[in-house]
Design a protein around this motif. Sequence first.
Motif, short mmCIF file in Angstrom:
data_model
loop_
_atom_site.label_atom_id
_atom_site.label_comp_id
_atom_site.label_asym_id
_atom_site.label_seq_id
_atom_site.Cartn_x
_atom_site.Cartn_y
_atom_site.Cartn_z
N VAL A 191 -8.32 -3.71 8.12
CA VAL A 191 -9.61 -3.02 8.09
C VAL A 191 -9.93 -2.47 9.48
O VAL A 191 -10.38 -1.33 9.62
N LYS A 192 -9.65 -3.26 10.50
CA LYS A 192 -9.90 -2.82 11.88
C LYS A 192 -9.04 -1.60 12.23
O LYS A 192 -9.51 -0.63 12.82
N GLY A 193 -7.78 -1.63 11.82
CA GLY A 193 -6.88 -0.49 12.06
C GLY A 193 -7.33 0.74 11.31
O GLY A 193 -7.25 1.86 11.82
N PHE A 194 -7.80 0.55 10.07
CA PHE A 194 -8.27 1.69 9.28
C PHE A 194 -9.50 2.32 9.94
O PHE A 194 -9.58 3.54 10.05
N LYS A 195 -10.44 1.49 10.38
CA LYS A 195 -11.63 2.03 11.04
C LYS A 195 -11.26 2.76 12.32
O LYS A 195 -11.82 3.82 12.62
N LYS A 196 -10.31 2.19 13.08
CA LYS A 196 -9.89 2.82 14.34
C LYS A 196 -9.25 4.18 14.08
O LYS A 196 -9.55 5.15 14.77
N GLY A 246 -8.33 -8.53 7.84
CA GLY A 246 -9.21 -8.11 8.92
C GLY A 246 -8.54 -7.12 9.86
O GLY A 246 -9.14 -6.14 10.28
N SER A 247 -7.28 -7.38 10.18
CA SER A 247 -6.53 -6.47 11.06
C SER A 247 -6.35 -5.11 10.38
O SER A 247 -6.44 -4.07 11.05
N ARG A 295 -5.98 -18.34 5.40
CA ARG A 295 -6.39 -17.92 6.73
C ARG A 295 -5.54 -16.75 7.20
O ARG A 295 -6.05 -15.78 7.77
N ASN A 296 -4.23 -16.81 6.94
CA ASN A 296 -3.33 -15.71 7.32
C ASN A 296 -3.67 -14.44 6.55
O ASN A 296 -3.66 -13.35 7.12
N ILE A 297 -3.94 -14.59 5.26
CA ILE A 297 -4.30 -13.42 4.45
C ILE A 297 -5.59 -12.81 4.97
O ILE A 297 -5.70 -11.59 5.10
N GLY A 298 -6.57 -13.65 5.29
CA GLY A 298 -7.84 -13.15 5.83
C GLY A 298 -7.65 -12.44 7.16
O GLY A 298 -8.25 -11.39 7.41
#
Length: 68
Positions: free
Chosen positions: A35-40, A32-33, A25-28
């Motif tokens: 990927v979100k930072g990369f998109k931002k 996710g964080s 769960r921590n790895i996921g």
Amino acid sequence: MAPSFWQLLIVLVIVILIFGTKRLRNIGSDLGSAVKGFKKSSQADADESDEAAANLQNKQSSDQEKGQ
């Protein structure tokens, strides 16, 4: 040749046994964080390049007006 459903299920069970659900769960969450930072950041870069292109176009049009 694609793996079958049962092969994927066995791999999933082994991964859960090795890492545990909490760590997965921590790895996921971390993934996710990231990927979100990369998109931002890529969106910010795109916005900056659009702004730079608009500034360049404005500068070129004002230079043309001065030349006439």
